[in-house]
Write an enzyme that holds these catalytic residues in place. Structure first.
Site, mmCIF file in Angstrom:
data_model
loop_
_atom_site.group_PDB
_atom_site.id
_atom_site.type_symbol
_atom_site.label_atom_id
_atom_site.label_comp_id
_atom_site.label_asym_id
_atom_site.label_seq_id
_atom_site.Cartn_x
_atom_site.Cartn_y
_atom_site.Cartn_z
ATOM 1 N N MET A 105 0.805 -1.227 0.000
ATOM 2 C CA MET A 105 0.000 0.000 0.000
ATOM 3 C C MET A 105 0.834 1.270 0.000
ATOM 4 S SD MET A 105 -3.119 -0.980 -0.145
ATOM 5 C CE MET A 105 -3.886 0.607 0.178
ATOM 6 N N ARG A 106 2.175 1.123 0.050
ATOM 7 C CA ARG A 106 2.992 2.328 0.101
ATOM 8 C C ARG A 106 2.800 3.190 -1.142
ATOM 9 N NH1 ARG A 106 7.541 0.339 1.744
ATOM 10 N NH2 ARG A 106 7.371 1.056 3.894
ATOM 11 N N ALA A 107 2.622 2.553 -2.296
ATOM 12 C CA ALA A 107 2.457 3.316 -3.536
ATOM 13 C C ALA A 107 1.224 4.208 -3.475
ATOM 14 C CB ALA A 107 2.369 2.359 -4.726
#
Length: 706
Positions: A280-282
């Protein structure tokens, strides 16, 4: 480390020619450090370092607690600061620091070091801060970040994830805050980054030298003007630098008021899902980037164009891809996704967007950040429509076509040689064929115990790994071996007049741990590209095997090189490098045909290894010969090949021969070559990690039996 005390002014950020994506990415991080930093990828000599270093002059000043070595904020000091607790007192205003991490830095230099003698004798935590402490609330810049040692990468990952640095040595522990903007530059030709570190960079940009003569002229003139009078050149751009600094401050002030609507958030989530990025970092980085883009444009709402620009900056290095694939995004797919999940929120029609084209305020590059001309001609004589520069260090970028397509030896007509059934005539050159799908290979080790760079292939004495003993330190103390140190100091305590509880420790008593881990090697491929290998199915399988070994070398942090032989000689297709991508590109272009000058290939390998041994004696080589073992062309080709093989064996070169012979009738020539090399022969099937047949992992295991 770059500080305000440097006497020579930095090259002005607004005087850099071109590179709009790089400038925008850096400015967005200046507006919102939460974006997570920038990775700059590009060929050598493209002003990557110059642009990054120039950013520090634009960052706002920070308030720090007076006398604190860890840059604590007066309003919210770190409760665990080693210099704390802090009493209300002096507040210092200082420029934002840019700290540079050298590729060859030690662990102690990065995280800090404890005074072991004082810790043992006095029981105090005498801690000397490292670069992570210096970079707190500033910028940590790593040039050639792809060449950084693995253990330093691990420390950076930990600090970036936790916002703190931990130093623990034999029961003594120190913790301090370490929140910084991470900026890295790299040349992809020298190797790629580990995926874990790659993902820690918020944004990535690709830079290349301009092929436009006018821009290159501007680069040269401005660089010459700066070199002749750095202070005067900086003064000419002072007004543009001030305007850009004010614009950054205004965008920072506006940032909390920017609204990320549901429509934009849906587009972000849909885009990340469409490109199959991991985790989910993107999504989070895209959201922060789009918000920073809106603030930079002076808006309080995020538009679709912000989402699109954020995707181009935040996703290329995160999309799921083979290590040999070039980074990038399919922009048609991106536009399709944004259109499918579009639907702007109310009040976001974009009419109040003063900056639709990025940091320059428009396609012509004019704007308050230095996109227009300097206040005067500036003495550089260059075009005034853009203040940007390419590479001040190397204004004339050499062409790379020769490197991309190395010259091959001239072929002479040759009589047909022995060939497998179904193999075309060996005299003519065959077109290059594609490789089969790569597979996971078994690990091929160099025997013995090395002392090379950290990696994942062969056993070696390294700075990290399991402790196997102790020794007197050579130079600066590494990892302390506490038990051995106490044992060395204990017999001398009465003679040293020990009083009290402290142990009297002297420099001669210190012992450092000897650790065993794994090293990276130089894997030199010698690939047979002669007519006997020219059957399409066979050459496709051979290329697939070499590609698989290249993937293995990438994962094990090896350097690789490639020699091909065919016709009348051998060619160094790829000099030793850390870029396995370059090796894959050379392999894809490899044609076949002609005789089989096996001896020439082996002798060329001997020469390459001799030169590399002088350059880096600690990096041990592994020779991988990919051939069917045939030798033709010239006088006594078989005898000469055997002599060349014994020459390599006599120097202790670890070797493995990948036997490419196929068909119901096999001559076993590759096995004979392996015996001359005192190495191991494996078939293509045995090379697979999931092969049923057993494979001796140490490539010279049969040497021990002999």
């Amino acid at each position: 480390m770059t500080t305000a005390h440097d006497t020579t002014p930095q090259y002005p950020f607004t005087a850099v020619v071109g590179m709009d994506d790089l400038r925008l990415a850096l400015l967005l991080n200046a507006v919102s450090p939460a974006v997570g930093g920038v990775l700059v990828r590009g060929e050598k000599g493209t002003a990557k370092s110059t642009a990054v270093r120039a950013l520090s002059a634009l960052m706002p000043h920070v308030d720090v607690v007076g006398g604190c070595r860890f840059a604590c904020a007066p309003a919210a000091p770190d409760p665990g600061c080693p210099d704390g607790p802090h009493e209300p007192g002096t507040v210092e205003d200082r420029p934002t620091r840019m700290v540079e991490l050298p590729v060859g830095a030690s662990e102690d230099r990065l995280v800090g070091a404890l005074d072991i003698e004082r810790a043992l004798s006095e029981g105090v935590k005498a801690f000397e801060p490292g670069l992570l402490a210096d970079a707190h609330r500033g910028i940590l810049y790593v040039d050639e970040v792809n060449l950084l040692h693995d253990h330093l990468v691990d420390l950076l990952l930990d600090a970036a994830a936790m916002g703190a640095s931990y130093v623990e040595r034999e029961g003594v522990s120190v913790r301090h805050a370490a929140r910084f903007l991470l900026v890295g530059t790299m040349n992809p030709e020298e190797g790629e980054l580990r995926p874990q570190l790659l993902d820690r960079f918020g944004l990535t940009v690709e830079v290349a030298a301009s092929r436009e003569p006018d821009q290159r002229v501007a680069v040269v003139r401005r660089r010459l003007a700066y070199d002749a009078d750095p202070a005067g050149f900086a003064a000419q751009w002072a007004a543009e630098e001030t305007e850009l600094r004010h614009r950054i401050a205004a965008a920072r002030e506006l940032l909390p008021d920017v609204t990320l609507g549901d429509a934009a958030l849906r587009q972000i989530a849909a885009t990340c899902a469409a490109f199959e990025v991991d985790g989910m970092r993107a999504d989070i980085v895209m959201a922060r980037t789009a918000t920073a883009l809106a603030a930079w444009a002076g808006r309080t709402a995020v538009l679709e164009e912000d989402v699109r620009r954020a995707a181009l900056l935040a996703l290329p290095h995160r999309r799921r891809r083979n290590p040999f694939d070039a980074p990038g995004l399919d922009e048609d797919k991106l536009d399709q996704t944004l259109e499918e999940f579009g639907g702007a929120d109310e009040g976001t029609d974009g009419e109040d967007d003063p900056d639709p084209d990025g940091p320059d305020g428009g396609p012509d590059g004019g704007g308050p950040d230095g996109g227009g001309a300097p206040p005067q001609d500036g003495g550089d004589g260059g075009p005034q429509e853009s203040p940007l520069t390419q590479d001040p260090e190397l204004p004339h970028q050499q062409e790379r076509e020769s490197a991309e397509a190395p010259e091959r030896p001239q072929e002479q007509p040759a009589a047909p040689e022995q060939a497998d059934q179904g193999t075309p005539a060996a005299g003519g050159e065959q077109a290059a064929v594609g490789a089969t799908e790569p597979f996971r290979t078994r690990r091929l080790d160099v025997p013995g115990l090395g002392e090379g760079a950290d990696g994942r292939r062969s056993r070696a004495r390294t700075a990290h790994g399991r402790t196997t003993g102790a020794r007197r330190p050579h130079g600066a103390l590494g990892k302390l071996h506490l038990a051995a140190t106490v044992q060395a100091a204990a017999p001398h305590q009465r003679a040293r007049g020990r009083h009290g509880r402290g142990l009297v420790v002297r420099r001669d008593d210190l012992r450092e741990a000897v650790r065993e881990g794994r090293e990276g090697n130089l894997v030199l491929f010698v690939v047979d590209a002669s007519g006997s290998m020219a059957a399409r199915k066979r050459m496709s399988a051979v290329k697939g095997a070499v590609l698989s070994l290249l993937l293995d070398a990438y994962q094990r942090r090896d350097k690789i090189g490639m020699i091909t032989f065919r016709g009348t000689g051998a060619e160094l297709a790829l000099p030793p490098t850390s870029s396995v991508e370059a090796g894959a590109a050379r392999l894809e272009q490899l044609p076949t045909g002609g005789r089989t000058p096996l001896s020439e290939g082996l002798l060329r390998a001997h020469e390459v290894l001799r030169v590399e041994r002088m350059r880096d004696a600690s990096r041990r080589p592994l020779l991988v010969v990919v051939t069917d073992g045939r030798a033709t062309g010239g006088p006594e080709p078989v005898v000469r090949a055997a002599r060349a093989a014994r020459l390599l064996a006599g120097e202790g070169t670890a070797s493995v021969v990948v036997d490419c012979e196929t068909g119901p009738v096999r001559l076993g020539l590759a096995g004979e070559l392996a015996r001359d090399l005192q190495g191991t022969a494996v078939t293509l099937d045995e090379l697979r990690a999931d092969s049923v047949s057993a494979l001796v992992r140490t490539v010279q295991g049969n040497r021990k039996a002999a």
